[in-house]
Design a protein around this motif. Sequence first.
Motif, short mmCIF file in Angstrom:
data_model
loop_
_atom_site.label_atom_id
_atom_site.label_comp_id
_atom_site.label_asym_id
_atom_site.label_seq_id
_atom_site.Cartn_x
_atom_site.Cartn_y
_atom_site.Cartn_z
N VAL A 62 -11.22 71.38 15.00
CA VAL A 62 -11.03 70.95 13.51
C VAL A 62 -10.87 69.47 13.55
CG1 VAL A 62 -9.29 71.12 11.88
CG2 VAL A 62 -9.66 73.24 13.08
N ASP A 65 -14.37 68.22 13.19
CA ASP A 65 -15.08 68.46 11.91
C ASP A 65 -14.59 67.38 11.19
OD1 ASP A 65 -14.91 72.13 12.18
OD2 ASP A 65 -16.86 70.66 12.22
N TYR A 66 -13.20 66.98 11.16
CA TYR A 66 -12.63 66.07 10.43
C TYR A 66 -13.21 64.84 10.42
CZ TYR A 66 -8.59 68.59 8.90
OH TYR A 66 -7.52 69.56 8.10
N ILE A 67 -13.65 64.20 11.71
CA ILE A 67 -14.20 62.97 12.02
C ILE A 67 -15.63 63.09 11.55
CG2 ILE A 67 -15.03 61.60 13.82
CD1 ILE A 67 -12.16 61.67 13.88
N LEU A 69 -16.49 64.81 8.70
CA LEU A 69 -16.48 64.62 7.40
C LEU A 69 -15.97 63.22 6.99
CD1 LEU A 69 -15.48 68.11 6.10
CD2 LEU A 69 -17.67 67.16 5.97
N LEU A 70 -14.84 62.73 7.30
CA LEU A 70 -13.79 61.50 7.37
C LEU A 70 -14.22 60.99 5.73
CD1 LEU A 70 -12.62 60.16 9.33
CD2 LEU A 70 -14.58 58.52 9.36
N PRO A 71 -14.00 61.79 4.79
CA PRO A 71 -14.05 61.17 3.38
C PRO A 71 -13.29 59.80 3.19
CG PRO A 71 -12.51 63.08 3.38
CD PRO A 71 -12.99 62.94 4.63
N SER A 72 -13.88 58.88 2.46
CA SER A 72 -13.07 57.56 2.26
C SER A 72 -11.94 57.64 1.58
CB SER A 72 -14.14 56.85 1.65
OG SER A 72 -15.51 56.76 1.95
N GLU A 73 -11.70 58.63 0.74
CA GLU A 73 -10.41 58.89 -0.09
C GLU A 73 -10.26 60.17 -0.45
OE1 GLU A 73 -10.36 56.35 -3.22
OE2 GLU A 73 -8.23 57.15 -3.82
N GLY A 74 -9.35 60.83 0.22
CA GLY A 74 -9.00 62.13 0.16
C GLY A 74 -8.31 62.83 1.35
N GLN A 75 -8.09 64.07 0.96
CA GLN A 75 -7.12 65.02 1.93
C GLN A 75 -7.83 66.46 2.29
OE1 GLN A 75 -2.84 65.01 1.34
NE2 GLN A 75 -3.26 67.16 0.53
N ILE A 76 -7.71 66.73 3.58
CA ILE A 76 -8.06 67.81 4.03
C ILE A 76 -6.85 68.81 4.84
CG2 ILE A 76 -9.92 69.26 5.34
CD1 ILE A 76 -11.39 66.65 5.79
N VAL A 77 -6.82 70.00 4.37
CA VAL A 77 -5.76 70.60 5.04
C VAL A 77 -6.27 71.92 5.54
CG1 VAL A 77 -3.39 72.04 4.46
CG2 VAL A 77 -4.12 70.07 3.26
N THR A 78 -6.05 72.15 6.78
CA THR A 78 -6.66 73.23 7.63
C THR A 78 -5.33 73.95 8.14
OG1 THR A 78 -8.75 72.21 7.97
CG2 THR A 78 -8.35 74.19 9.09
N LYS A 79 -5.38 75.53 8.09
CA LYS A 79 -4.54 76.07 8.60
C LYS A 79 -4.78 76.37 10.19
CE LYS A 79 -3.70 80.84 7.94
NZ LYS A 79 -2.76 81.61 8.78
N GLU C 93 -8.70 79.25 4.73
CA GLU C 93 -8.58 78.29 6.05
C GLU C 93 -8.29 76.84 5.51
OE1 GLU C 93 -8.86 81.29 8.10
OE2 GLU C 93 -8.35 79.56 8.97
N GLU C 95 -8.01 73.43 2.83
CA GLU C 95 -8.27 72.80 1.37
C GLU C 95 -8.50 71.47 1.67
OE1 GLU C 95 -3.82 74.89 0.52
OE2 GLU C 95 -4.32 72.88 -0.18
N ASP C 97 -9.67 68.11 -0.58
CA ASP C 97 -9.72 67.46 -1.83
C ASP C 97 -10.07 65.76 -1.55
OD1 ASP C 97 -6.97 66.89 -4.13
OD2 ASP C 97 -9.21 66.33 -4.12
N ALA C 98 -11.03 65.31 -1.93
CA ALA C 98 -11.44 64.04 -1.81
C ALA C 98 -11.89 63.27 -3.10
CB ALA C 98 -12.58 63.90 -0.63
N ASP C 100 -13.21 60.28 -2.90
CA ASP C 100 -14.67 59.56 -2.43
C ASP C 100 -15.12 60.34 -0.97
OD1 ASP C 100 -16.53 58.27 -1.52
OD2 ASP C 100 -15.78 56.29 -1.66
N ARG C 102 -17.77 60.24 0.76
CA ARG C 102 -18.45 59.61 1.68
C ARG C 102 -17.86 58.93 3.02
NH1 ARG C 102 -20.78 55.19 -2.35
NH2 ARG C 102 -18.64 55.27 -3.09
#
Lengths: 932, 157, 103
Positions: A62, A65-67, A69-79, C93, C95, C97-98, C100, C102
């Motif tokens: 995981v 996968d985060y690296i 995608l690395l969105p410039s501004e945002g949040q990702i939550v994975t169980k 699994e 969530e 939310d971005a 941006d 890129r």
Amino acid sequence: MPMIVEDRKGVSLLVEYLILMGIISVFVVLMSLQLHETLAESQISRVMVNHFTDVVSQISAVYTDYILLLPSEGQIVTKVSMMPEVGDRYYYLNLSLHDGVAYVSAFSHNIRTYAGLGYNKFLSSKGTIEIGVSGEVISSKERSEIVYKKEETCPFVPKIRLSFNPASAEFGNTTNMIIGFENQNEITKPVSWRVTLWNGTGIPGNQSYYVSSIKLTDISGCLQKENNPNDYLCIASAYAWISEIDNCSSSVNQTLLVSTKPVESNPYLVYEKWVEPSNVSRGEKFHVYLRLEGRGFFVEGVANLSVVHVIDVSGSMIWPTIFKNFSLNVNPNVIREEINLTQNGKLEIYAYTTSRLPSWYNSSMCKCSGTGCPSGYDSSLIRLYLNGQEVGSAYTSGSAVGKIYTNNNAQAGNYTIEVVAAAPEQIDITLRVVFRNNEILNKTVPYLNRQEVSFELPSGVSYKFLAISGIQYLPNWDMNYRNVAKEWSSSNPIESYTVSGQERYWDYRWRQCGDRTNTFQQGSLNVWLILPYGSKEFLMKGENQPWYQGWNNYGTNGINADAFIVNPSPGEYKFVVVPTTKNPTTFTATALIKRIDAAKLAGITFNSMLGEKDFVGIANFSTDGKRIAVNSSPLRFMTTDKSYVNSIINQQRAELATDHADGLYYGSRIFPIWNEAGNNCTDCIAGTRPLIIMLTDGEPTICNLGANYYGCNLCNQDCSGGSWCEPCKNQALCIANYLKNATINDFNISICTIGFSTDIGGRGQQFLREMASPRPDTGEPCYFFATTSEELVEAYRTIFNAFQIAAKRIIVRESLNVSVASPFEFLGAEVKSNKGTPVSMNVEVESNRTVITLNISSIQKDEVIELVVTLKVKDDVPTGTHHDVNIDNDSFIEYTALDNRGNELDRVRLPLTSDRDRIRIEEGDQPEIIIR
Amino acid sequence: MDLKAQTFTLEGVAASLLILIATYTIFQSTVVMSPSWSEFNNIQLKQLGYDILRVLDNPEGGNSSLRGFIDNLTCSDGRYFAPAEFSSNLSAILDSLHTSGRVELIWVNESRIETAVLSNFSKIPTPNTVRVSRFVVSSNDCLPNAMVVEVRLTLWR
Amino acid sequence: MEMNEKGQMILIFAAAVVVIILSLSYIYTQNIIAGIESSRAMLAFPKEEIRNLCELSVNVNDQILQQVRILCAKNGWVCNYGPAYRVEFKNAEVEYDAHDCRR
């Protein structure tokens, strides 16, 4: 009952039995209690290791996968899914950082599994990204997650720009304040800005482009110049920020010159220095700006010009010269369709149109009558290609014209059908395919196949002709004459005059159509020339030669042209180019006008740049020089009425030989300073700066024998007038030297020379260069060479600009805090002038600083020179610190100031200081990955 | 005295103890059972599927790209045909990977979700398959009211 | 006295059986394969779907967005995207939310 068994030795076997049993049972009990632990332990530890490895790998997958995608501004939550306990034991999952490497580990009691996740620092185009890694959870937690979070405090910084037009204004007048943004394409959120003027007035706003008129009545807060108390430097500052965040700001200052007496105002050099953005994170790039601007009042009230045009009207000025060259890559519009035949059979392809283009193809456009020239629209204008080969025969059916291809036994396979039509206006083309008497394709599409090149013939000059030559691939008439002598029309005069008994004329003629049947052959380009009032001519060759011939009687420089327009009107001329085949070609053409027409155009353009208070005079020369009266006594030969002088310029015509000395002498006699009766009034042109511009297309060929001009008496030999005349050259240079040392209004007379043609050899150009005075801006000789009309106009423009300078010999030394020990790294520097003035830049890296030196010969009153240095913050700089980019006590600008008459004053040194060159190194928004 | 009986008893006791311990161990030790899950070879296949779709979704690809293939889709009698270029390219890719594929197009027709199967790629998959999909902005008269189409590729070996 | 080894044989074989059973049970625990969770995570993380939405978010068109939402829902995802690279994605699994999306 037997007694208890006894051994011979007397030990009781039963007791021994009981003792043994007791000992064994103790051991057995202890062992069995321990055994569970031991046996279970070994299996549990194996299971735990395996499960920990599994969970840790899950986190690692995981994280990867985060690296990615690395969105410039945002949040990702994975169980995170993991067993709540292994072997009845809880365990912990932990994410941490050691020595720059991120680790995830699962541990419980004495079992611990690690997985390395790699370095947590990345280099990206936005700077260094450092991922903050932390968090620990216990396995029994109901829901554990791995979370990526990145917030950006500043998505962008709005780069505000403030300018005034005019940037130098008179007190009491108005100026326009213009607000814009340099990075408009990055602005995705509403931005607010505020401008604070010198007197404290605040102007708020939020538009991305704003112009407002400001009346200059209050100059409190402006800086009054010591050496000229009429002049005030007023500074306005603009500040912009992102509205909803109320942060992410930038600011810029701008200086306005306000003068209560522009007539006496000096020109100034102003500068502005700032850093953008001023808050940067480590590894991020930023720019340091240094902007130099000239300020001063042109033309109105400052040294005006008195210009004398000395125009060569020798016989060779009758010849043609290039006005403009044209070149265009022509890519045809091809209709392409693919069909697939699954069996053999009869194939018919129809490509046709029902449209007509009578304004483009008609019998009068055709020039001649004969076979093949399309009128209205014709099947020869549609071409059909099958698999790259041209096929088909003419097809007409009702109103449809086009091409038809029939193959009674077409083989199965794939076929590519292409259709091209010579359509300068939109028509509808229908492509129809019939296979085995079934229609398999029927498509009608709108179609246009035209490209355009246009040019403007400027107004102000009565041009004698405009000729277009050099066009290839045009269609051609193959003529059939009964009487060959009838090939050309009779000569038509364009102009004719006599000078000193010698006739000068331009004539032209065009191809005649054959009196038997002529044949029209298609070319690969159909070209129409459209004149300013809309009439069009369909260009074609005759007998494979250009259709028109023009010639003059002064030498052999005639023209073979594809189009020839006599007395062309000024306005927009357009070529409409239509390819007839499917292959790309190139369209080339050259437009020609008379040399003297080009000279007239350049002179009139120059006069339009002058101001109301400038004086203009005109002299011409060929075998003799002649002044032309444009005014009345006591100032007969100079006037501020430019339109009158333009009309005189328009009347010039080419005459005889070339005597530069005479031209220069009589040109200088235009100035009313020689105590001549009827032309004696130095005060009339008071305060102006004298300039003689000599335009010539050749070398000196004749001399005025025995003439004594200003003590120069070097014309002692007769020259024939047909070749180089050395005495004339010496005489002209002697006169030039005298003039350059003479003064009017305390200015030396400046001489600028322009050589115009392809005929001037090396010594002719050398002669013109020696005749010219040094330019006021660069110090080089004021000599220009032009071969086309465009270059000639450009030469006049450069002369005009050379006399509008604000400061000279400018040296800029910018000392930056960039070195091995400093927190910044040098990435590059770029310097540009908005007038195209060349600026030389030198970068020197020293042990404790980097020095950028600029050398500029002069800056004009409205010129802007901008130096942009790109720097980068190093990765290891501590955050939260401030640093100055500029080393103030080692940076300066040095220049020679000028007074309002353009005379040099002292050399000035201004220290380059700014309180807006400070960088703050901030944390930067870094992403975080945590387990919770 | 006869020791046989005592020794015999001892041996019997020891034997029974041993067997007891063994049985106890087997039934008491905690053995963690997880459901077996043999889908690891499918991870590779799934990633390949994503890569195939990503490579095909190339705006410069003309008829071979996903967008071009949907633009030029033809249909008749409930059968859907992709342009020849696309079909041959996809078949070549699948053959080189020794996999079989099934291509379906899913789109929204007003309020219903409709599915179409591509004629050349319509084999019924085995139970052990991988499914990848990609959204492509395109429309075609064969897919009424569709403005975006989900291209679903099912792969199996 | 005759020697009778029957009992001892029983014991020996019983011991052997026990050892075998014990070692088998030890080996059986090796059957747990590490990699179930990590490979499941790799299969389940919707990296490509999120990238796909990021590319679509450049041009926002309400009708396309609505159709995308419906198609996502059929797959068990909740998707949304807005102008200028704003993307939201949710499945069982993950969530995402971005503001941006890129890099």
